[in-house]
Write an enzyme that holds these catalytic residues in place. Structure first.
Site, PDB file in Angstrom:
ATOM      1  N   HIS A  79       0.816  -1.279   0.051  1.00 52.37           N
ATOM      2  CA  HIS A  79      -0.058  -0.115  -0.109  1.00 52.37           C
ATOM      3  C   HIS A  79       0.843   1.309  -0.163  1.00 52.37           C
ATOM      4  CE1 HIS A  79      -4.172  -1.717   1.542  1.00 52.37           C
ATOM      5  NE2 HIS A  79      -3.536  -2.428   0.711  1.00 52.37           N
ATOM      6  N   TYR A 206      -9.115   6.023   6.973  1.00 50.82           N
ATOM      7  CA  TYR A 206      -9.153   6.468   8.359  1.00 50.82           C
ATOM      8  C   TYR A 206     -10.173   7.465   8.305  1.00 50.82           C
ATOM      9  CZ  TYR A 206      -4.905   3.810   9.701  1.00 50.82           C
ATOM     10  OH  TYR A 206      -4.157   2.566   9.954  1.00 50.82           O
ATOM     11  N   PRO A 298      -4.447   1.309  18.799  1.00 50.93           N
ATOM     12  CA  PRO A 298      -4.303   0.569  17.799  1.00 50.93           C
ATOM     13  C   PRO A 298      -4.257   1.527  16.419  1.00 50.93           C
ATOM     14  CG  PRO A 298      -6.526   0.302  18.486  1.00 50.93           C
ATOM     15  CD  PRO A 298      -5.531   0.960  19.831  1.00 50.93           C
TER      16      PRO A 298
HETATM   17  C1  DHB Z   1      -5.219  -2.493  10.882  1.00 51.52           C
HETATM   18  C2  DHB Z   1      -5.417  -2.238  12.134  1.00 51.52           C
HETATM   19  C3  DHB Z   1      -4.959  -1.151  12.635  1.00 51.52           C
HETATM   20  O1  DHB Z   1      -4.783  -0.600  13.858  1.00 51.52           O
HETATM   21  C4  DHB Z   1      -4.661  -0.242  11.569  1.00 51.52           C
HETATM   22  O2  DHB Z   1      -4.191   1.228  12.048  1.00 51.52           O
HETATM   23  C5  DHB Z   1      -4.473  -0.265  10.156  1.00 51.52           C
HETATM   24  C6  DHB Z   1      -5.115  -1.605   9.984  1.00 51.52           C
HETATM   25  C7  DHB Z   1      -5.853  -3.916  10.336  1.00 51.52           C
HETATM   26  O3  DHB Z   1      -6.013  -4.757  11.479  1.00 51.52           O
HETATM   27  O4  DHB Z   1      -5.741  -4.225   9.333  1.00 51.52           O
END
Ligand code: DHB
Length: 399
Positions: A79, A206, A298
């Site tokens: 990507h 996002y 995350p």
């Molecule tokens: C994924 C998880 C994330 O926290 C992130 O920022 C981007 C992708 C995923 O699980 O694909």
């Protein structure tokens, strides 16, 4: 009781423990890996899916794969950017153009499977599905790890060094002498799903919306991964497929007519949000790697990448300590690893606070919402702003 003598006892056989044992094997250093989970439990626990450029290099260039069969390259998806979506419109951040780098969509479960296969292929000593793991004699030159196997038989592994790569519920971290801990709590969580649907976008989205954050990620041509901001006390089982899709559609809707493809939800979980750092990451003959020493929220998928970056530094200092007899080399570990950890803490915090809705924020048009929109607008309209995002997302070089 069985007794084994090795050079490095690694507590934790997830990606960090396995990558470290793979790198040490490459340097001729023996190790034993123990983990109280089974291989199947780890293999089926869904985690994040984005690898930084240097994480891909670490997998592809250190002999994890038979040469010419680098699965991360052949089965992963490169990507070259992401979309930031706000005000119902998507803005592309082009990593290739901004910093000449990409990330790879390659789920953590695949990283684990590949590393596990490499260690088995190379004759690695891996002991999964054990109980009662304990570490002893850390104040001597020969610390020990003991555990019981599935039949209740007790085993002992004596080593020059013990590494705690035992994740966010680490038993090793408490044993680091004189540690300090830093925490940041966030007032929200992520609702994560896997669903059977085609991809909705060529790259990840996002999204910031009045209803909170949403992330459209991917897995394969037919299975997708998505997340949306929720309350930490949310009960995942209380959400029907219809309710999940209603929420995701509302957060992605916009005047550009973006269409989110739906399908059956095959997994749903609520993921907690927390930042944590322990310092030092080493005392005496005990060293920590990955989630045992730090967790990040995350947003931005830094967790696995940080763990892999730790193992790169750790393998180097352990090789100097055991291969060349220079135990002082271990002194460098904490500072080198933590420099990256704190950058990633800030990056994850920054992406999180830029895109999430604080609870208690007024429904519409309060100061924080307008400030967030100001920040996002300046980011997508400024090469300097977008470059900070691109550099952090694709990963800082390891010194
Ligand atoms: C994924 C998880 C994330 O926290 C992130 O920022 C981007 C992708 C995923 O699980 O694909």
């Amino acid at each position: 009781m069985t007794m084994t003598r090795t050079q490095v006892a690694i507590v934790g056989g997830g990606p960090a423990g396995l990558m470290l044992s793979h790198l040490l094997h490459g340097s001729g250093i023996e190790c034993v890996v123990v983990d109280n989970r089974t291989v199947e439990e780890i293999r089926t626990t869904h985690r994040a899916g984005i690898l930084e450029r240097d994480s891909v290099r670490l997998l592809a260039e250190t002999g994890v794969y038979a040469s010419g069969h680098e699965r991360v390259i052949t089965h992963g998806d490169r990507h070259g950017g992401i979309y930031l979506r706000f005000g119902g419109e998507s803005h592309h951040i082009d990593f290739e153009e901004l910093v000449g780098a990409s990330v790879w969509l390659y789920p953590q479960t695949d990283v684990f499977v590949d590393l596990h296969a490499a260690r088995v292929r190379d004759g690695g000593d891996l002991r999964y599905g054990i109980t009662d793991t304990a570490v002893h004699d850390l104040d001597t030159d020969l610390p020990r790890v003991t555990y019981a196997d599935a039949d209740g038989q007790v085993h002992q592994v004596t080593a020059d060094l013990v590494v705690g790569a035992d994740g966010s519920r680490s038993i090793c971290r408490d044993l680091v002498a004189g540690h300090d801990r830093y925490f940041r709590e966030y007032p929200f969580a992520w609702f994560g799903i896997l669903c059977e649907a085609p991809r909705s976008s060529p790259e990840l989205i996002y999204a910031r919306s009045d209803r909170g954050f949403a992330l459209i990620s991917q897995r394969t041509d037919t299975v997708q991964r998505m997340y949306f901001q929720c309350d930490p006390t949310e009960d995942a089982s209380a959400w029907s497929d219809d309710r999940i899709w209603g929420e995701l559609q509302a957060r992605l809707a916009g005047p550009d007519g973006f269409e989110l493809s739906e399908g059956p939800v095959i997994e749903r979980t609520v993921l907690p949000f927390r930042s944590f750092v322990q310092t030092p990451m080493r005392s005496g003959r005990l060293l920590l790697a990955g989630d045992a020493a730090h967790t990040v929220p995350p947003t931005g998928a830094k967790g696995l990448n940080l763990a892999l970056a730790d193992t790169r530094v750790l393998a180097e200092v352990v090789e100097r300590a055991l291969g060349k007899g220079d135990l002082d080399a271990l002194d460098d570990y904490t500072d080198r690893a933590l420099a990256r950890v704190w950058k990633a803490q800030h990056f994850s915090y920054w992406m999180t606070t830029m895109l999430h809705r604080a609870p208690g924020q007024r429904e519409h048009r309060d100061f924080d919402e307008l400030r967030q929109l100001g920040e996002l607008t300046s980011l997508v309209s400024s090469e300097a702003g977008a470059t900070y995002l691109a550099e952090g997302y694709t990963g800082w070089p390891t010194p």
